[in-house]
Enzyme design. Structure first.
Site, PDB file in Angstrom:
ATOM      1  N   GLU A 157      -9.698   8.987  35.824  1.00 46.71           N
ATOM      2  CA  GLU A 157      -8.886   7.857  35.357  1.00 46.71           C
ATOM      3  C   GLU A 157      -8.191   7.155  36.526  1.00 46.71           C
ATOM      4  O   GLU A 157      -6.965   7.010  36.553  1.00 46.71           O
ATOM      5  CB  GLU A 157      -7.849   8.316  34.336  1.00 46.71           C
ATOM      6  CG  GLU A 157      -8.477   8.862  33.069  1.00 46.71           C
ATOM      7  CD  GLU A 157      -7.478   9.106  31.943  1.00 46.71           C
ATOM      8  OE1 GLU A 157      -6.268   9.245  32.234  1.00 46.71           O
ATOM      9  OE2 GLU A 157      -7.893   9.138  30.779  1.00 46.71           O
ATOM     10  N   GLU A 313     -13.683  11.863  27.312  1.00 46.08           N
ATOM     11  CA  GLU A 313     -12.589  12.652  26.744  1.00 46.08           C
ATOM     12  C   GLU A 313     -12.226  12.116  25.373  1.00 46.08           C
ATOM     13  O   GLU A 313     -12.274  10.901  25.141  1.00 46.08           O
ATOM     14  CB  GLU A 313     -11.323  12.556  27.609  1.00 46.08           C
ATOM     15  CG  GLU A 313     -11.400  13.199  28.957  1.00 46.08           C
ATOM     16  CD  GLU A 313     -10.075  13.042  29.716  1.00 46.08           C
ATOM     17  OE1 GLU A 313      -9.015  12.862  29.079  1.00 46.08           O
ATOM     18  OE2 GLU A 313     -10.113  13.078  30.957  1.00 46.08           O
TER      19      GLU A 313
END
Ligand code: GLA
Ligand code: ZN
Length: 677
Positions: A157, A313
């Protein structure tokens, strides 16, 4: 296997797995064997290893310890588990910050952070770059040839910006290059004679700061582009080190509509996109809107490379970082996962396998609870989904094909954020995008979210909501799209500024777009939140909120007028025939969505856009999506409506998991079906 676009040459199933942090349990390594046993029961075929594990791999500078990944790779190979191996740049070891303070990030007030948290490194620091290339190389060399290695996951991320001197210098060079080393070019595009902010030379350039320059919009937007470019450059640096030893595909996990980085640019550095999806399910007012919003986010992620993606995710039950951390109700995790696949994901992956015992994420949902065994609701739901996905293997590599696109640009997000005007705080660009998206989604029509600089060739319909930034060149490309037969929808606030946030002179929407739409937008009225304006169109009355633009119509046909305010009876909705195509202009923000729904419905019928179920009503809150490839068509029906549903289908379908033939579908609360046409 023909006509399928698999993400991996050697893997033709849907991936089912997620983040795995065995290093947190290295003091009790017997748990790793228990993990393998449980993963088998959960039908996992993949584990994402190594996210945030730098301090384990290099406990001291130049001292390496690969014992944990060695052990896990060995177990994975034995158990037929695939590994997605992450590079560790998302968090750094303590020794690095101590020895090389420059690797820490400097905030916009020019204070350098102390060691802590994650995602806290400087993207420009030569030392950090040297250290990450080194550890990546060692990882790639060591594991490149493991049959378990599926692909690489760069960092985690990636986000944030740094205002240190290294970064400032890189910014100066970025500007020099962009403005051909001509400071007067920069002065003109940044309009720096305003408030006497002229630059004499590039060396004077400083990143925007809360204690310094932040009102020059040309600067702020160039800085955001620089942050994207520098992040992408860092990414390329990491990738180059991997590529020295391994040619496996590369991805990085994105965060949906995260605004800090232009994901279209970042996506260019990787082989395919993956992303982390944490919806707000179980809302008191129902999940219909959220399901459509999440659908739009998946479509945006897929459209970045117009290629299938991975759901890197998601949570098997709940998260721990929202204000209210509610449990997903039975069945919701399943349909949420299938939704990702319906929109082009070739995986369902979770954060995380096992709950950590301490620290800030100890209460975040995981497949294995602190309890440690398989007899939990969450584990059972995960295992059942894993078993189901094995039966849906044929879906992997099939595609989502769209004939409609919505323009969505990070440049516009940034310019609207900076803009002082309209509703100063919150222009609601996302809401404007979703207003149109929802009308397609409801009808089971596939949509791509593309950038203004992408190709328009494959589309019949393009919607450009609040397309504030539009350079002359893009205007020309939109014009030729319409000239060749496309249908274009433009709205208020369209094409007002160029790519440097400099207002277009001579009328809006800029340049040739005034001919395309056959009008000129003269003034924009912003309403107070409690106000509304009447709209007359399609022989009905609709309501506008927030924005009403006043138009000077030249060639366009007026389809709707304002029904109140000082601009009562003036045009607010028009269409113009231009070449072989049509250009609609909607000058106001639709309050309830009913107007937009009618418009998109008419356009979709006119252009015969393919729908998931032809000629049948899709109940509100049911997602109907098609994936196709290799001569097969798969229909996903997912019930986010909050109640049970029965619906007619447009023919006979086979329920893939049971082989049952059906021509009408029953969907229980939070139920979903995957059908073969
Ligand atoms: C992000 C991160 C993960 C974890 C989850 C929690 O997606 O990538 O490491 O922190 O959030 O939801
Ligand atoms: Zn820096």
């Amino acid at each position: 296997m023909e006509n399928k676009n698999y993400l991996f040459p050697d893997f033709d199933k849907l991936i089912f797995g997620g983040d795995y942090n065995p290093e947190q349990w290295r003091h009790t390594p017997e748990i790793w064997d228990e993990d393998m046993r449980l993963m088998k029961l959960a039908h996992w075929n993949e584990a994402t290893l190594g996210v945030f594990s730098w301090a384990e791999l290099e406990p001291q500078e130049g001292v390496y310890d690969f014992s944990v990944p060695d052990a896990i790779f060995e177990k994975a190979e034995k158990n037929g588990l695939k590994i997605i191996l992450a590079t560790p740049s998302g968090a750094k070891p303590r020794w690095m910050a101590e020895k090389y303070p420059e690797t820490m990030r400097t905030a916009d007030d020019r204070h350098r952070a102390l060691y802590g948290r994650r995602h806290n490194h400087c993207f420009s620091s030569p030392v950090y770059r040297e250290k990450i290339a080194n550890i990546n190389r060692l990882l790639a060399k060591r594991y490149a040839h493991s049959p378990a290695l599926l692909c690489w996951h760069i960092s985690n991320e990636v986000n944030g910006e740094c205002h240190c001197e290294h970064c400032r210098r890189a910014f100066v060079e970025f500007l020099r290059k962009k403005y051909d080393n001509d400071i007067e070019k920069l002065n003109l595009q940044w309009w720096t004679r305003f408030w006497s902010h002229r630059y004499d030379n590039f060396e004077q350039a400083e990143p925007p700061s809360s204690i310094g320059e932040n009102a020059v919009h040309g600067l702020t937007i160039d800085w955001k582009r620089f942050v994207t470019a520098q992040t992408a450059d860092f990414m390329k640096h990491e990738i180059a080190a991997i590529k020295e030893y391994s040619q496996k595909p590369i991805t990085t996990n994105l965060m949906g509509f995260f605004t800090g980085i232009d994901y279209r640019e970042l996506a260019k550095t990787v082989d395919f996109v993956s992303w982390d999806n944490y919806p707000n399910w179980e809302l008191p007012w129902g999940d219909v809107g959220q399901a459509s919003w999440i659908g739009m986010t998946h479509d945006c992620m897929r459209s970045l490379k117009r290629k299938n993606f991975l759901l890197m995710e998601s949570t098997p039950s709940l998260v721990n970082w929202k204000d209210i951390n509610k449990l997903a109700r039975p069945g919701k995790m399943r349909i949420s996962s299938l939704q990702a696949i319906a929109h082009g994901s070739d995986s369902v992956q979770y954060f995380q396998w096992r709950k950590s015992r301490g620290s800030s994420e100890k209460l975040h949902g995981a497949v294995v609870d602190h309890y440690g065994k398989e007899d939990t609701r969450v584990f059972s739901e995960v295992a059942a989904l894993g078993e189901e996905l094995e039966k849906l293997s044929a879906v992997a590599g099939t595609e989502v094909i769209s004939k409609a696109a919505i323009l969505y640009d990070w440049d516009t997000i940034w310019a609207l954020q900076d803009m002082q005007g309209m509703q100063k705080n919150g222009k609601k660009y996302g809401e404007a995008t979703h207003l149109h998206y929802g009308a397609f989604h409801r009808r089971g029509i596939n949509v791509d979210l593309i950038g203004r600089k992408d190709s328009y060739d494959e589309y019949d319909v393009i919607v450009a909501p609040m397309m504030y930034i539009c350079e002359e060149e893009t205007a020309g490309r939109l014009a030729s799209f319409v000239r060749q037969g496309g249908t274009l929808v433009g709205t208020y606030a369209m094409a007002q500024v160029n790519e440097n946030d400099l207002c277009h002179l001579g009328g809006w929407p800029c340049g040739v777009l005034m001919d395309v739409f056959g009008l000129r937008a003269e003034e924009l009225d912003t309403l107070y939140p409690e106000e509304s304006v009447k709209i007359n169109a399609y022989g009905e009355e609709y309501t506008a909120k927030d924005y009403c633009e006043i138009l000077k119509v030249k060639d366009a046909t007026v389809l709707g007028t304002y029904g109140s305010e000082f601009y009562k009876n003036t045009p607010c909705f028009t269409v113009n025939e231009y070449g072989k195509g049509k250009a609609y202009y909607v000058a106001f923000r639709d309050k309830s969505g009913t107007f937009t729904d009618k418009l998109i419905g008419e356009i979709s019928a006119d252009k015969k856009l393919p729908t998931a179920i032809n000629g049948k009503e899709i109940p509100k809150g049911v997602t109907a999506k098609i994936r196709e490839g290799a001569g097969e068509k798969y229909l996903f029906l997912l019930n986010f409506s909050g109640k049970e549903q029965t619906m007619e289908l447009d023919g006979e379908y086979t329920v893939i998991t049971t082989g049952e033939k059906i021509s009408s579908a029953y969907l229980p609360l939070n139920g979903g079906l995957v059908l073969k046409a």
